[in-house]
Design an enzyme around this catalytic site. Structure first.
Site, PDB file in Angstrom:
ATOM      1  N   ASN A  32       0.821  -1.200   0.000  1.00 17.15           N
ATOM      2  CA  ASN A  32       0.000   0.000   0.000  1.00 17.15           C
ATOM      3  C   ASN A  32       0.859   1.255   0.000  1.00 17.15           C
ATOM      4  OD1 ASN A  32      -2.047   1.817   0.167  1.00 17.15           O
ATOM      5  ND2 ASN A  32      -2.856   1.100   2.104  1.00 17.15           N
ATOM      6  N   ASP A  33       1.417   1.589   1.145  1.00 15.94           N
ATOM      7  CA  ASP A  33       2.159   2.845   1.234  1.00 15.94           C
ATOM      8  C   ASP A  33       3.352   2.898   0.286  1.00 15.94           C
ATOM      9  OD1 ASP A  33       0.388   3.590   3.181  1.00 15.94           O
ATOM     10  OD2 ASP A  33       1.653   2.921   4.839  1.00 15.94           O
ATOM     11  N   VAL A  34       3.962   1.753   0.019  1.00 15.83           N
ATOM     12  CA  VAL A  34       5.177   1.765  -0.808  1.00 15.83           C
ATOM     13  C   VAL A  34       4.883   2.039  -2.280  1.00 15.83           C
ATOM     14  CG1 VAL A  34       6.445   0.252   0.742  1.00 15.83           C
ATOM     15  CG2 VAL A  34       5.179  -0.740  -1.165  1.00 15.83           C
ATOM     16  N   VAL A  35       3.588   2.096  -2.655  1.00 16.58           N
ATOM     17  CA  VAL A  35       3.246   2.452  -4.043  1.00 16.58           C
ATOM     18  C   VAL A  35       2.354   3.692  -4.071  1.00 16.58           C
ATOM     19  CG1 VAL A  35       3.485   0.172  -5.071  1.00 16.58           C
ATOM     20  CG2 VAL A  35       1.333   0.794  -3.996  1.00 16.58           C
TER      21      VAL A  35
END
Lengths: 470, 141
Positions: free
Chosen positions: A392-395
């Site tokens: 989630n956060d890493v994209v």
């Protein structure tokens, strides 16, 4: 004679430890590293045991070692998704061992030969017990959070003046410690020593409660460094250079991993430890309703079939759903069609450094197809389908420009630059950091809602049925 | 990387540590110990701390140098390996547990020994278990 043997063994063990870490630079030689480490440890134990002063209580040693085997063996058989917890737990054991040895040495000398409590030694003992005990409770808390034990809150716990309290506690421990260094054998010294232990234990707990899951990779690395430093301090106390070198190797490993993790999140050490994510969530949750586009399994399978380059972005969701074996089947299906499949690995994906790599390796995916973020990003515009599995956060593209976002400035995998994005997500709720992900609302993105394992399984079924090979 | 290169890079560093250890055994013109007039044991202990700081400093630099080159693929096994290595605290625990000390001291030592031994066993075993899984393209048949 025995002394020479012991010292020589320690020198050889040190060399082996360094070589062991050196062999870890390539997966081809890495297993040699384990053998080197085992040999060094064996040598160190034998050499220590052979010393004349240790001749008295063999039974105690044998029993403790046997119990260590009894507990250690099952701990090494845990499923690989539980590796972060196991690592945190073993950091806490390491901290506990250092703390206990420091305590034992202090009371031993206090009772028998207070003259041995030189200022240098006392400083080392204080450092050993502070690092040791705070690593003990801190890592236990971290392990509990990772294991999702019910009475340990998963969400970051914050309260007013939290940082002031934490820093105050640590300062108090250091001040009492300084007083002890100057008066190691005063009538109140033993009490003061116990007070420091209590403060360190408490500080470890308070340090971890404001930490959220997304910060775990950094926190585990920092605890790793602390565990190493406590071993170094023990080496100073016991005048044992093997302890100092091995502890320093562990400490520098923790340090480097922490730095890598912090860089991968664009945050400082201080910010991770003292700036909980929790506060920002409420503000961001209020943002207006946006619309997802969902895709069917058939449609998604078709998109994948027509691609020539597929990049899979795994995240913690893949670990939670234990989806790595299904992902491997999907990988096989796509490879069979001549499609190039790569995995884009973000340094902080998962709950500890390298977490995704281990899970994918477990599923038998060759490590040559696991690509680091910096290497895959230039290829992302050529990517036909980016398949996001539980990341989630890493994209989240907001990290690039949205200054109000808590993840602003964090380097991300450029999944949004791919021609199409397929995102598998368990629910419509925001991710761990509680931040809406714009990637999901992009017009190139199609969502597949459901458990990662189930959805990938469906995709595999669709692909294998469609090709008529089964 | 060839064996010779390894030797070229690592061996001098190890040599440096060994030399420091050797130097440490000869108390030279170091500053007078803080506890002048104390027991000989205490005296030599305080004499030795400069060499211990040297060893610590050198070992940290070696550690940083070696670990920076560890493949990012292997960061999880790296952590469990260094974990097992830092369980070298077992050495201290054995000394405390096995020597002729009062009972409560030995109990503390035995718990520490148990904790370290658990780390050694589980740390090395799980590292090996994970590393076995990393296979290159050729490894998959």
């Amino acid at each position: 004679m025995i002394v020479a043997f012991t010292q020589l063994s320690y020198v050889v063990a040190t060399a082996l430890f360094i070589l062991a870490l050196h062999w870890m630079n390539d997966p081809k030689t890495a297993r040699r590293g384990v053998y080197g480490g085992v040999a060094a440890m064996f040598l160190a134990i034998l050499a220590t045991w052979a010393q004349p002063q240790v001749i008295v209580h063999h039974v105690w040693i044998v029993i403790a070692i046997a119990l260590g085997f009894l507990v250690g063996w099952p701990l090494s058989r845990v499923p690989l998704t539980a590796v972060p917890q196991r690592t945190a737990l073993s950091h806490s054991f390491g901290g506990l061992a250092a703390g206990l040895v420091g305590t034992a040495e202090y009371f031993l000398w206090l009772g028998e030969a207070p003259v041995n409590l030189t200022p240098f030694r006392m400083t080392a003992i204080i450092a050993e017990i502070i690092f040791g005990y705070l690593t003990f409770t801190g890592s236990l808390m971290a392990a509990g959070k990772l294991q999702e034990i019910r009475w340990i809150p998963q969400r970051p716990v914050t309260f007013p003046l939290q940082n002031a309290l934490n820093i105050g506690l640590l300062l108090l421990a250091v001040i009492v410690g300084a007083a002890l260094v100057l008066n190691p054998a005063a009538p109140w010294s033993a009490t003061a020593f116990l007070v420091i232990i209590g403060l360190a234990l408490l500080f470890g707990v308070l340090l971890i409660i404001p930490i959220g899951g997304a910060d775990m990779p950094t926190v585990i690395s920092i605890l790793n460094a602390y565990a190493g430093l406590s071993a170094v301090a023990m080496g100073f106390v016991l005048d044992n250079k093997l302890l100092i070198t091995a502890g320093a190797l562990d400490g520098s490993s923790g340090l480097i991993l922490s730095v890598i993790m912090c860089k991968a999140m664009n945050r400082s050490f201080f910010n991770v430890l003292f700036g909980a994510f929790g506060k920002v969530e409420a503000a961001k949750a209020a943002s207006g309703q946006k619309v997802y586009k969902t895709e069917t399994i058939e449609g998604a399978a078709q998109l994948l079939e027509q691609a020539s380059l597929v990049v899979i972005v795994p995240g913690y969701g893949m670990a939670v759903a234990q989806a790595q074996h299904k992902v491997r089947e999907l990988y096989d299906q796509l490879k069979k069609r001549g499609i190039t499949v790569k995995f884009a690995i973000h340094p902080v994906a998962g709950r500890m450094p390298g977490h995704m790599n281990v899970l994918l390796a477990e599923a038998d995916i060759p490590y040559t197809d696991l690509v680091e973020m910096d290497e895959i990003n230039p290829d992302m515009p050529q990517c036909d389908v980016a398949l996001v599995v539980g990341a989630n956060d890493v994209v989240n593209p907001a990290a690039r420009y949205d200054k109000s976002s808590p993840i602003y400035g964090m380097p991300i995998i450029d999944a949004d630059k791919a021609r199409t994005v397929l995102a598998i997500k368990r629910s419509k709720n925001p991710g761990f950091a509680g931040i809406d992900n714009e990637l999901y609302f992009s017009d190139r993105t199609w969502m597949l809602f459901g458990d990662a394992k189930a959805v990938v399984g469906e995709l595999v079924k669709q692909l294998s049925g469609g090709s008529g090979m089964h | 990387m060839s064996g010779r290169q390894i030797a070229g890079r690592v061996v001098p560093l190890i040599g440096a540590v060994a030399a420091t250890v050797a130097l440490a055994q000869t108390p030279g013109d170091l500053p007078p110990p803080a506890t002048a007039g104390a027991l000989p044991a205490a005296e030599s202990a305080s004499l030795d701390y400069w060499s211990m700081l040297f060893v610590f400093m050198l070992a940290t630099f070696i550690g940083v140098g070696v670990i920076r080159r560890v493949s990012r693929l292997l960061h999880t096994p790296l952590m469990s390996l260094t974990n097992a290595i830092s369980a070298i605290a077992v050495v201290g625990s054995i000394i405390v547990t096995g020597s002729e000390h009062p009972l409560h001291i030995r109990i503390l030592g035995a718990i520490a020994l148990f904790a370290s031994m658990t780390n050694i066993v589980s740390g090395f075993l799980i590292t090996d278990r994970m590393l076995k899984m990393f296979k290159g393209d050729g490894g998959r048949k």
